[in-house]
Design a protein around this motif. Structure first.
Motif, PDB file in Angstrom:
ATOM      1  N   VAL A  73       1.037  -1.298  -0.090  1.00  0.00           N
ATOM      2  CA  VAL A  73      -0.174  -0.092  -0.086  1.00  0.00           C
ATOM      3  C   VAL A  73       1.064   1.429   0.124  1.00  0.00           C
ATOM      4  N   CYS A  76       2.440   1.814  -3.343  1.00  0.00           N
ATOM      5  CA  CYS A  76       1.479   2.174  -4.371  1.00  0.00           C
ATOM      6  C   CYS A  76       0.949   3.730  -4.246  1.00  0.00           C
ATOM      7  N   PHE A 196      -3.368   1.108  -5.960  1.00  0.00           N
ATOM      8  CA  PHE A 196      -3.560  -0.260  -5.022  1.00  0.00           C
ATOM      9  C   PHE A 196      -4.664  -1.272  -5.560  1.00  0.00           C
TER      10      PHE A 196
END
Length: 279
Positions: A73, A76, A196
């Motif tokens: 995460v 991203c 993501f």
């Protein structure tokens, strides 16, 4: 500015840290609470006040998934703050080469993600210990000390396998994790929004196809089985070697593509993507 300069890189890295510090701090606080609630739920499901070491397997799985999700995460969100025009303009105007700026953003996202996840896990686990000690009368049963460190040394696991089996397993694991990082780096560089989500959907689709192919062609990557008179037999399938090579090669490809996209960053780009395919 064609050569790499450590001073320019350091200044670019400090700028990235200063811009993302507040959002990273908010993420860390939220993750601490998430760890605390997650561990409380796990122990609540077991409905037990036994030492946490009794449930190490479940907490270890929770920890591994937690770390991986947090890092991907974070990567991203590599350039999420650059979605704001002033930040994007300031970043593009930094007195540093494209490589220095790209490495600064990538290293910050990766290192910050790992540190944030580890520290939030430690603090969240400590809060859980304190809470259960105050309200349930438990003793100091921390997952971090010593259970997590014992798990990270793979104590009592690797000794069951031969050296060759362990080496290819390690190569597969390391190359797979590096490829996963490069894949989400590419997604975070390419997409301006929902990087993501989009990257994960592509990954799930690819993983589903791999599982379907393996199942229909009866292909196994790593397996151990017992043969009477021989003992335990270890087998590494051909697909394990193919995937290890694939991960190694396409990690380089993904990083190269990410940097190529980054070099073409502009102040105003597509609403969804950072790259203009029509140029």
């Amino acid at each position: 500015m064609n050569s790499f300069d450590i001073n320019r890189f350091g200044k670019a890295l400090r700028w990235v840290i200063s811009v993302n510090f507040r959002s990273s701090l908010m993420w860390a606080l939220g993750l601490m609470l998430g760890v605390f609630l997650g561990e409380m739920m796990i122990l609540g499901i077991f409905r037990s006040t036994e030492p946490v070491g009794t449930h190490t397997g479940s907490l270890a799985a929770f920890f591994v998934v937690y770390i991986i999700i947090g890092v991907v995460v974070g990567i991203c969100n590599l350039f999420v703050e650059l979605d704001k025009k002033p930040n994007r303009q300031a970043f593009l105007m930094l007195p540093a080469t494209n490589l220095e700026k790209f490495l600064a953003a990538t290293i910050f996202s990766t290192v910050c993600g790992i540190l944030t996840m580890y520290l939030s896990f430690i603090v969240g686990d400590t809060l859980r210990v304190v809470f259960r000690g105050l309200f349930y009368g438990d003793s100091w049963n921390s997952f971090i000390f010593p259970e997590l460190f014992k798990m990270m040394t793979f104590d009592g696991i690797s000794s069951y396998h031969s050296l060759g089996y362990r080496l290819i397993s390690l190569a597969f694991l390391v190359s797979g994790l590096v490829w996963l990082h490069s894949f989400y780096t590419l997604g975070g560089t390419l997409f301006r929004k929902y990087a993501f989500v989009i990257s994960s959907l592509v990954l799930v689709a690819g993983f589903t196809m791999l599982v379907w192919f393996s199942k229909n062609h009866e292909i196994n990557m790593f397996c151990t089985y017992y043969v009477e008179g021989v003992g335990m037999v270890e087998k590494v399938g051909t697909i394990a070697y193919i995937l290890t090579a694939f991960f190694a090669v396409f990690s380089v490809v993904n990083y190269w593509a990410s940097f190529r996209i980054f070099k073409r960053f502009e102040l105003i780009t597509n609403k969804w993507m950072n790259y203009d395919f029509y140029k």
